[in-house]
Design a protein around this motif. Structure first.
Motif, PDB file in Angstrom:
ATOM      1  N   UNK A 169       0.844  -1.188   0.000  1.00 36.93           N
ATOM      2  CA  UNK A 169       0.000   0.000   0.000  1.00 36.93           C
ATOM      3  C   UNK A 169       0.888   1.251   0.000  1.00 36.93           C
ATOM      4  N   UNK A 170       0.395   2.342  -0.570  1.00 40.43           N
ATOM      5  CA  UNK A 170       1.232   3.555  -0.629  1.00 40.43           C
ATOM      6  C   UNK A 170       1.510   4.130   0.761  1.00 40.43           C
ATOM      7  N   UNK A 171       0.642   3.853   1.737  1.00 46.46           N
ATOM      8  CA  UNK A 171       0.933   4.283   3.105  1.00 46.46           C
ATOM      9  C   UNK A 171       2.128   3.517   3.695  1.00 46.46           C
ATOM     10  N   UNK A 172       2.443   2.392   3.070  1.00 45.23           N
ATOM     11  CA  UNK A 172       3.559   1.565   3.537  1.00 45.23           C
ATOM     12  C   UNK A 172       4.839   1.880   2.770  1.00 45.23           C
ATOM     13  N   UNK A 173       4.716   2.055   1.470  1.00 47.68           N
ATOM     14  CA  UNK A 173       5.939   2.148   0.651  1.00 47.68           C
ATOM     15  C   UNK A 173       6.547   3.543   0.654  1.00 47.68           C
ATOM     16  N   UNK A 174       5.738   4.586   0.917  1.00 45.92           N
ATOM     17  CA  UNK A 174       6.251   5.935   0.686  1.00 45.92           C
ATOM     18  C   UNK A 174       6.557   6.063  -0.802  1.00 45.92           C
ATOM     19  N   UNK A 175       7.592   6.861  -1.144  1.00 45.70           N
ATOM     20  CA  UNK A 175       7.923   7.077  -2.560  1.00 45.70           C
ATOM     21  C   UNK A 175       8.330   5.743  -3.188  1.00 45.70           C
ATOM     22  N   UNK A 176       7.557   5.323  -4.189  1.00 43.24           N
ATOM     23  CA  UNK A 176       7.749   3.967  -4.729  1.00 43.24           C
ATOM     24  C   UNK A 176       9.146   3.728  -5.290  1.00 43.24           C
ATOM     25  N   UNK A 177       9.674   4.731  -5.994  1.00 44.59           N
ATOM     26  CA  UNK A 177      10.983   4.536  -6.638  1.00 44.59           C
ATOM     27  C   UNK A 177      12.083   4.251  -5.621  1.00 44.59           C
ATOM     28  N   UNK A 178      11.885   4.743  -4.410  1.00 45.30           N
ATOM     29  CA  UNK A 178      12.936   4.583  -3.403  1.00 45.30           C
ATOM     30  C   UNK A 178      12.654   3.440  -2.436  1.00 45.30           C
ATOM     31  N   UNK A 179      11.563   2.722  -2.644  1.00 46.66           N
ATOM     32  CA  UNK A 179      11.195   1.680  -1.680  1.00 46.66           C
ATOM     33  C   UNK A 179      12.145   0.488  -1.799  1.00 46.66           C
ATOM     34  N   UNK A 180      12.792   0.156  -0.692  1.00 48.41           N
ATOM     35  CA  UNK A 180      13.692  -1.012  -0.624  1.00 48.41           C
ATOM     36  C   UNK A 180      14.552  -1.125  -1.884  1.00 48.41           C
ATOM     37  N   UNK A 181      15.230  -0.022  -2.170  1.00 49.30           N
ATOM     38  CA  UNK A 181      15.958   0.122  -3.449  1.00 49.30           C
ATOM     39  C   UNK A 181      16.932  -1.001  -3.751  1.00 49.30           C
ATOM     40  N   UNK A 182      17.648  -1.463  -2.707  1.00 52.84           N
ATOM     41  CA  UNK A 182      18.712  -2.433  -2.963  1.00 52.84           C
ATOM     42  C   UNK A 182      18.262  -3.871  -2.731  1.00 52.84           C
ATOM     43  N   UNK A 183      16.961  -4.053  -2.624  1.00 52.25           N
ATOM     44  CA  UNK A 183      16.487  -5.380  -2.210  1.00 52.25           C
ATOM     45  C   UNK A 183      15.841  -6.152  -3.348  1.00 52.25           C
ATOM     46  N   UNK A 184      15.950  -7.455  -3.224  1.00 52.87           N
ATOM     47  CA  UNK A 184      15.096  -8.334  -4.027  1.00 52.87           C
ATOM     48  C   UNK A 184      13.791  -8.495  -3.252  1.00 52.87           C
ATOM     49  N   UNK A 185      12.725  -8.820  -3.969  1.00 60.33           N
ATOM     50  CA  UNK A 185      11.440  -8.921  -3.284  1.00 60.33           C
ATOM     51  C   UNK A 185      10.779 -10.277  -3.512  1.00 60.33           C
ATOM     52  N   UNK A 187       1.069  12.849  15.809  1.00 58.87           N
ATOM     53  CA  UNK A 187       1.514  11.460  15.666  1.00 58.87           C
ATOM     54  C   UNK A 187       2.882  11.458  14.989  1.00 58.87           C
ATOM     55  N   UNK A 188       3.870  10.951  15.686  1.00 54.81           N
ATOM     56  CA  UNK A 188       5.228  10.821  15.138  1.00 54.81           C
ATOM     57  C   UNK A 188       5.748   9.426  15.416  1.00 54.81           C
ATOM     58  N   UNK A 189       6.663   8.916  14.610  1.00 51.25           N
ATOM     59  CA  UNK A 189       7.258   9.522  13.434  1.00 51.25           C
ATOM     60  C   UNK A 189       6.232   9.673  12.291  1.00 51.25           C
ATOM     61  N   UNK A 190       6.610  10.502  11.328  1.00 53.63           N
ATOM     62  CA  UNK A 190       5.757  10.659  10.155  1.00 53.63           C
ATOM     63  C   UNK A 190       6.617  10.858   8.907  1.00 53.63           C
ATOM     64  N   UNK A 191       6.340  10.032   7.907  1.00 56.69           N
ATOM     65  CA  UNK A 191       6.978  10.222   6.611  1.00 56.69           C
ATOM     66  C   UNK A 191       6.053  11.141   5.821  1.00 56.69           C
ATOM     67  N   UNK A 192       6.503  12.349   5.456  1.00 56.07           N
ATOM     68  CA  UNK A 192       5.600  13.218   4.705  1.00 56.07           C
ATOM     69  C   UNK A 192       5.177  12.540   3.405  1.00 56.07           C
ATOM     70  N   UNK A 193       3.961  12.804   2.951  1.00 52.56           N
ATOM     71  CA  UNK A 193       3.467  12.119   1.757  1.00 52.56           C
ATOM     72  C   UNK A 193       4.430  12.278   0.586  1.00 52.56           C
ATOM     73  N   UNK A 194       4.675  11.181  -0.122  1.00 52.74           N
ATOM     74  CA  UNK A 194       5.535  11.233  -1.314  1.00 52.74           C
ATOM     75  C   UNK A 194       7.020  11.162  -1.019  1.00 52.74           C
ATOM     76  N   UNK A 195       7.405  11.015   0.247  1.00 52.95           N
ATOM     77  CA  UNK A 195       8.837  10.976   0.581  1.00 52.95           C
ATOM     78  C   UNK A 195       9.317   9.541   0.754  1.00 52.95           C
TER      79      UNK A 195
END
Ligand SMILES: Cc1ncc(C[n+]2csc(CCOP(=O)(O)OP(=O)(O)O)c2C)c(N)n1
Length: 553
Positions: free
Chosen positions: A280-296, A538-546
């Motif tokens: 979900x986008x609430x989980x991944x944050x910015x998609x391009x940067x999500x778990x960049x170095x990982x296999x899934x 509520x913290x921590x918070x990843x600002x939307x799109x980050x």
């Protein structure tokens, strides 16, 4: 045996083990209500159809059995729409029955006609308009089958008045035959082998577990996997309780309001083992940067989820519980890794924290609820907003089906009627709806249902006088321009009393524990009005799109 459509409905419900349904009557469902009059099924009359559908949803989340609701045609049916969408987004098994105008009146803008099968097409797993009473029993059998199998979800059955009133010689339906509907339960061996190899080769694996773990009952397998490979575990909101909250390998929830440990770990992992979760986008944050170095690795029962949001290297399609069993057979045990130690250090260095000074802090109320219920059987439901995130953060969910919340749709007004469904399913347990002052007012009328059916749920309102989560965004991203988010509230204690429930107001820290203890000891619905600090965030918070590692707080 000659039976009416309505009698067939009741018979089929009983055959499917349905003991409780939630509903609201109207003209076209009168034949059904008449059949329910002497039926050995408990019907709970809510005060709004939205209450009925959320209650059925809560019942389903607590028990794992499909929840059942019933509404009349037109406005009754359309009032189910939010609840059906809610259940659909969170993959909750449900069968909703709606009345419909008689078949001869269909399509003529008849009184209280709404094309509910058309309206709910995108928000149900499947739906039916039954046009002939002879098809009813088979349709109901299919509806329960579809709701419960594969990826669970809501199914709607629309019943024209002449179908529920029509009489036929009853014949039991034959075996289910649904060409084109073949959920994959047992995963393909090749997929398991590839995923197992990836696990064996990884040095920084992380397990990212979602609601699929809870719905497939895979919590023991998940625990076994985590302990065998010594991987840290993070959960989605829907996955809370799927892994013990107090386990040392647990990093907490991830994503927008995830813990620093979980989000940092996700940024540095080399292998994401996604189990019954949907990126979900609430989980991944910015998609391009999500778990960049990982296999899934993505383990999911629904092939449509594979690659939907992030590219998957190793899909494993099948029931999550079975897939984990197969994986467990093939993976090698890992010894304590530097990686896990690093994650544990993050967990220690960046705990969830708040300053417990000044007025009543919402986080401290949840912590207190946690402390006072350690030895009890408890189910927590929530509404949507800041209180929902604090309920996710400051309560330890050690067992599946104990945290019940609207995940995908984020529906304010969900938690209280859901709590009624949970309490109906679990009469001996303590059911607490953690609420906001805004959310509670969205289905406040269900206090009457709670009192009427002696469902002794406790509502803990974290009353900040704001639509708090929206106010938080206005504070952080709109220069504190609080446009239409301040609430002038009614007196919740008096409201509770007017409905015949108990109301308790709490304004100081010293009163919190005694008030909770008092509420838990009363065998009646109780509304606790906690007057909290108004501008807590509520913290921590990843600002939307980050990216996930860019956290405020
Ligand atoms: C039905 C619905 N309408 C609007 C929203 C948008 N929304 C998300 S959180 C929120 C504020 C919730 O306020 P409250 O229930 O008082 O909880 P708090 O955030 O203060 O804890 C709103 C309006 C929503 N999620 N659901």
């Amino acid at each position: 045996m000659k039976l009416s459509g309505a009698e067939i409905l009741v018979k089929c419900l009983k055959e499917h083990g349905v003991d409780t349904i939630f509903g609201y009557p109207g003209g076209v469902v009168l034949p059904i209500y008449d059949a329910l009059y002497d039926a050995d099924i408990r019907h709970i009359l809510t005060r709004h159809e939205q209450g009925a559908v959320h209650a059925a949803d809560g019942y389903a989340r607590a028990t794992g059995k499909a929840g059942v609701c019933l509404a009349t045609s037109g406005p009754g049916a359309t009032n189910l729409v939010t609840g059906l969408t809610n259940a659909y987004m969170d993959s909750i098994p449900m069968v909703a029955f709606t009345g419909q105008v008689a078949t001869a009146l269909l399509g003529r803008d008849s009184f209280q006609e709404a094309d509910i099968t058309g309206i709910t097409m995108p928000i149900t797993k499947h739906n039916y308009l039954v046009k002939d009473v002879s098809e009813l029993a088979r349709t109901i059998k299919e509806a329960f089958y579809i709701a419960n199998t594969g990826r669970p979800g809501p199914v709607l059955v629309d019943l024209p008045r002449d179908v529920s009133a029509g009489i036929i010689e009853y014949q039991a339906p034959g075996p289910i035959n649904l060409p084109g509907y073949n959920p994959i339960i047992e995963p393909f061996e090749e997929q398991v082998v590839l995923a197992a190899n990836a696990v064996n080769e990884s040095v920084r694996p992380i397990i990212y577990a979602g609601g699929g773990v809870v719905s497939s009952g895979a919590h023991e397998e998940l625990l076994a996997l985590a302990e065998k490979i010594k991987a840290p575990v993070t959960n989605t909101l829907m996955g809370l309780g799927g892994f013990p909250g107090e386990h040392p390998q647990f990093l907490g929830m991830l994503g927008m309001h995830g813990t620093k440990a979980a989000n940092f770990a996700m940024c540095e992992t080399d292998l994401v083992i996604a189990v019954g979760a949907r990126f979900d986008d609430r989980v991944t944050g910015k998609l391009d940067d999500f778990a960049k170095d990982a296999k899934i690795i993505h383990i999911d029962i629904d092939p449509a989820e594979i690659g939907k949001n992030v590219g998957t290297h190793f899909p494993v399609i099948g029931d999550v519980k079975i897939a984990l069993q197969r994986l467990l057979e093939r993976i090698e045990e890992k010894s304590l890794t530097e990686w896990l130690a690093k994650c544990m250090t993050w967990k220690r260095e960046y705990p969830l924290a708040f300053f417990n000074e000044g007025g009543l802090k919402p986080q401290s109320i949840i912590s207190e609820i946690n402390r006072l219920t350690l030895d009890k059987k408890v189910r927590i439901t929530t509404e949507v907003g800041q209180h929902q995130m604090w309920a996710a953060h400051y309560y330890n969910y050690n067992y599946p089906r104990t945290f019940i919340s609207s995940g995908g749709l984020g529906t304010m007004g969900y938690g209280f009627p859901a709590a009624l469904g949970v309490q109906a399913a679990c009469p001996d347990e303590l059911v607490i709806d953690i609420s906001g002052d805004g959310s509670f007012q969205m289905n406040i009328q269900e206090l009457a249902t709670a009192v009427n059916y002696e469902l002794p749920v406790k509502v803990a309102i974290l009353n900040n006088g704001y639509l708090g989560m929206v106010r938080q965004w206005q504070e952080l991203f709109y220069d504190k321009r609080y446009s239409y988010t301040e609430l002038k509230n009614p007196d919740f204690v008096k409201i509770a009393e007017a409905y015949g429930a108990v109301g308790i107001r709490v304004t100081t820290r010293d009163e919190v524990a005694p008030a909770l203890e008092e509420a838990f000891a009363i065998n009646k619905p109780v509304v606790l009005d906690f007057v909290t600090e108004r501008e807590e965030n509520v913290y921590p918070m990843v600002p939307p799109g980050c990216e996930l590692k860019n956290m405020l707080g």
